[in-house]
Design a protein around this motif. Structure first.
Motif, PDB file in Angstrom:
ATOM      1  N   ARG A   1     -80.457 -65.987 -75.410  1.00  0.00           N
ATOM      2  CA  ARG A   1     -81.201 -65.855 -74.145  1.00  0.00           C
ATOM      3  C   ARG A   1     -81.129 -67.117 -73.298  1.00  0.00           C
ATOM      4  O   ARG A   1     -81.274 -68.213 -73.794  1.00  0.00           O
ATOM      5  N   TRP A   2     -80.870 -66.968 -72.047  1.00  0.00           N
ATOM      6  CA  TRP A   2     -81.011 -68.082 -71.102  1.00  0.00           C
ATOM      7  C   TRP A   2     -81.351 -67.483 -69.745  1.00  0.00           C
ATOM      8  O   TRP A   2     -81.317 -66.252 -69.588  1.00  0.00           O
ATOM      9  N   SER A   3     -81.678 -68.329 -68.791  1.00  0.00           N
ATOM     10  CA  SER A   3     -82.195 -67.847 -67.505  1.00  0.00           C
ATOM     11  C   SER A   3     -81.185 -68.048 -66.384  1.00  0.00           C
ATOM     12  O   SER A   3     -81.122 -69.131 -65.792  1.00  0.00           O
ATOM     13  N   PRO A   4     -80.387 -67.031 -66.079  1.00  0.00           N
ATOM     14  CA  PRO A   4     -79.435 -67.181 -64.974  1.00  0.00           C
ATOM     15  C   PRO A   4     -80.133 -67.065 -63.617  1.00  0.00           C
ATOM     16  O   PRO A   4     -81.239 -66.518 -63.532  1.00  0.00           O
ATOM     17  N   ARG A   5     -79.493 -67.557 -62.590  1.00  0.00           N
ATOM     18  CA  ARG A   5     -79.969 -67.286 -61.224  1.00  0.00           C
ATOM     19  C   ARG A   5     -79.040 -66.315 -60.514  1.00  0.00           C
ATOM     20  O   ARG A   5     -79.381 -65.781 -59.476  1.00  0.00           O
ATOM     21  N   SER A   6     -77.856 -66.117 -61.087  1.00  0.00           N
ATOM     22  CA  SER A   6     -76.951 -65.145 -60.485  1.00  0.00           C
ATOM     23  C   SER A   6     -77.134 -63.797 -61.184  1.00  0.00           C
ATOM     24  O   SER A   6     -76.945 -63.689 -62.392  1.00  0.00           O
ATOM     25  N   PHE A   7     -77.535 -62.817 -60.405  1.00  0.00           N
ATOM     26  CA  PHE A   7     -77.691 -61.447 -60.915  1.00  0.00           C
ATOM     27  C   PHE A   7     -76.727 -60.543 -60.164  1.00  0.00           C
ATOM     28  O   PHE A   7     -76.468 -60.763 -58.976  1.00  0.00           O
ATOM     29  N   ASN A   8     -76.194 -59.532 -60.844  1.00  0.00           N
ATOM     30  CA  ASN A   8     -75.379 -58.587 -60.085  1.00  0.00           C
ATOM     31  C   ASN A   8     -76.216 -57.373 -59.676  1.00  0.00           C
ATOM     32  O   ASN A   8     -77.361 -57.230 -60.086  1.00  0.00           O
ATOM     33  N   SER A   9     -75.626 -56.509 -58.882  1.00  0.00           N
ATOM     34  CA  SER A   9     -76.431 -55.463 -58.231  1.00  0.00           C
ATOM     35  C   SER A   9     -76.675 -54.245 -59.133  1.00  0.00           C
ATOM     36  O   SER A   9     -77.365 -53.320 -58.726  1.00  0.00           O
ATOM     37  N   ARG A  10     -76.090 -54.250 -60.352  1.00  0.00           N
ATOM     38  CA  ARG A  10     -76.285 -53.103 -61.244  1.00  0.00           C
ATOM     39  C   ARG A  10     -77.770 -52.862 -61.509  1.00  0.00           C
ATOM     40  O   ARG A  10     -78.500 -53.786 -61.878  1.00  0.00           O
ATOM     41  N   GLU A  11     -78.185 -51.630 -61.314  1.00  0.00           N
ATOM     42  CA  GLU A  11     -79.602 -51.291 -61.515  1.00  0.00           C
ATOM     43  C   GLU A  11     -79.950 -51.291 -63.013  1.00  0.00           C
ATOM     44  O   GLU A  11     -79.090 -51.033 -63.851  1.00  0.00           O
ATOM     45  N   VAL A  12     -81.204 -51.510 -63.302  1.00  0.00           N
ATOM     46  CA  VAL A  12     -81.688 -51.423 -64.688  1.00  0.00           C
ATOM     47  C   VAL A  12     -82.254 -50.014 -64.867  1.00  0.00           C
ATOM     48  O   VAL A  12     -83.062 -49.564 -64.047  1.00  0.00           O
ATOM     49  N   ASN A  13     -81.804 -49.309 -65.902  1.00  0.00           N
ATOM     50  CA  ASN A  13     -82.318 -47.943 -66.003  1.00  0.00           C
ATOM     51  C   ASN A  13     -83.748 -47.921 -66.569  1.00  0.00           C
ATOM     52  O   ASN A  13     -84.186 -48.827 -67.269  1.00  0.00           O
ATOM     53  N   LEU A  14     -84.442 -46.834 -66.226  1.00  0.00           N
ATOM     54  CA  LEU A  14     -85.864 -46.753 -66.572  1.00  0.00           C
ATOM     55  C   LEU A  14     -86.068 -46.712 -68.081  1.00  0.00           C
ATOM     56  O   LEU A  14     -87.062 -47.233 -68.595  1.00  0.00           O
ATOM     57  N   ALA A  15     -85.102 -46.124 -68.805  1.00  0.00           N
ATOM     58  CA  ALA A  15     -85.224 -46.060 -70.266  1.00  0.00           C
ATOM     59  C   ALA A  15     -85.256 -47.487 -70.840  1.00  0.00           C
ATOM     60  O   ALA A  15     -86.032 -47.771 -71.763  1.00  0.00           O
ATOM     61  N   ASP A  16     -84.433 -48.372 -70.306  1.00  0.00           N
ATOM     62  CA  ASP A  16     -84.444 -49.760 -70.772  1.00  0.00           C
ATOM     63  C   ASP A  16     -85.749 -50.455 -70.389  1.00  0.00           C
ATOM     64  O   ASP A  16     -86.312 -51.240 -71.173  1.00  0.00           O
ATOM     65  N   LEU A  17     -86.224 -50.163 -69.199  1.00  0.00           N
ATOM     66  CA  LEU A  17     -87.503 -50.779 -68.796  1.00  0.00           C
ATOM     67  C   LEU A  17     -88.637 -50.318 -69.717  1.00  0.00           C
ATOM     68  O   LEU A  17     -89.494 -51.109 -70.101  1.00  0.00           O
ATOM     69  N   ARG A  18     -88.583 -49.056 -70.084  1.00  0.00           N
ATOM     70  CA  ARG A  18     -89.617 -48.552 -71.009  1.00  0.00           C
ATOM     71  C   ARG A  18     -89.534 -49.287 -72.346  1.00  0.00           C
ATOM     72  O   ARG A  18     -90.541 -49.645 -72.940  1.00  0.00           O
ATOM     73  N   LYS A  19     -88.300 -49.495 -72.837  1.00  0.00           N
ATOM     74  CA  LYS A  19     -88.140 -50.217 -74.118  1.00  0.00           C
ATOM     75  C   LYS A  19     -88.718 -51.629 -74.002  1.00  0.00           C
ATOM     76  O   LYS A  19     -89.382 -52.130 -74.919  1.00  0.00           O
ATOM     77  N   ILE A  20     -88.436 -52.258 -72.881  1.00  0.00           N
ATOM     78  CA  ILE A  20     -88.927 -53.626 -72.677  1.00  0.00           C
ATOM     79  C   ILE A  20     -90.455 -53.660 -72.712  1.00  0.00           C
ATOM     80  O   ILE A  20     -91.072 -54.508 -73.367  1.00  0.00           O
ATOM     81  N   PHE A  21     -91.085 -52.675 -72.059  1.00  0.00           N
ATOM     82  CA  PHE A  21     -92.551 -52.694 -72.042  1.00  0.00           C
ATOM     83  C   PHE A  21     -93.152 -52.157 -73.348  1.00  0.00           C
ATOM     84  O   PHE A  21     -94.311 -52.473 -73.668  1.00  0.00           O
TER      85      PHE A  21
END
Ligand code: FMN
Length: 207
Positions: A27-47
């Motif tokens: 894990r590290w903290s980038p400042r460059s992000f690409n435009s690919r969306e994060v899917n809701l299933a992954d967001l649910r896993k994260i929460f």
């Protein structure tokens, strides 16, 4: 010539230590992000991972405002960021603002560990995101009063960091020399003997 995202990931990787979770090292903290969306299933896993964080009295005092690209929530969080952070974080498809109740729900007394619990939950969030191949970058650089107002957050809630979430982008997408230099520099940390103690000012010998 700037390094590629693959090269940067190698350089940011913490040195392997037997038995330490690979996701922690990666894990590290980038400042460059690409435009690919994060899917809701992954967001649910994260929460879900956030959900299972330990907290004082199991109060789970955290609340997270989750702004998805182009949503009002996203715009509200983005508008509170300081200029430096606005300079890069707008590329991330998700912006998250954490808050925590500083009053225990069970008896109304003050919870001195609300921010501690929120920080622990944020740690779970970042590691679970990393395990899913996503990146996060926390930010203290935002206007807390503006965020409180924008989301009508009650006074007895303390605010944590804003977290940018998404897929890592190419370092060359950053248009700021200082950011590019940080994006492509190795990470560094204090040695254990500076923060693992047996007495004040005395390192505990872990062998
Ligand atoms: C609570 C917190 C606040 C931070 N605030 C900012 C910020 O406002 N802007 C920024 O660019 N980075 C910010 N950072 C990122 C840190 O600088 C970064 O995590 C640190 O340098 C360690 O790098 P690493 O996460 O890549 O290991 C913040 C990190 C944390 C945990």
């Amino acid at each position: 010539m700037s390094l590629s995202s693959v090269e940067v990931n190698k350089l940011k990787q913490a040195p392997a230590v037997e038995g330490v979770l690979p996701v922690v090292l990666r894990r590290w903290s980038p400042r460059s992000f690409n435009s690919r969306e994060v899917n809701l299933a992954d967001l649910r896993k994260i929460f879900e991972a956030v959900r299972w964080t330990a907290s004082s009295y199991n109060e789970q005092p955290w609340r997270f405002f989750v702004g998805l690209s182009n949503s009002l929530t996203y715009k509200k969080i983005f508008s509170t960021l300081i200029g430096f952070n606005q300079g890069w974080a707008g590329a991330a498809p998700v912006l998250i603002l954490g808050a925590a109740s500083s009053k225990f729900a069970h008896n109304g007394s003050s919870n001195m560990f609300a921010l501690y619990d929120l920080g622990a939950a944020a740690g779970f969030l970042c590691l679970q995101a990393s395990a899913l191949g996503l990146s996060t970058h926390s930010m203290a650089g935002y206007d807390q009063a503006a965020a409180r107002k924008a989301f009508e957050i009650p006074e007895d809630y303390v605010l944590g960091a804003v977290i940018a979430l998404g897929y890592q982008g190419e370092p060359s997408a950053l248009n700021n020399e200082h950011m590019l230099a940080q994006e492509t520099a190795p990470r560094s940390r204090k040695p254990l003997n500076e923060f693992v103690l047996s007495a004040w000012g005395e390192a505990e010998d872990l062998g």
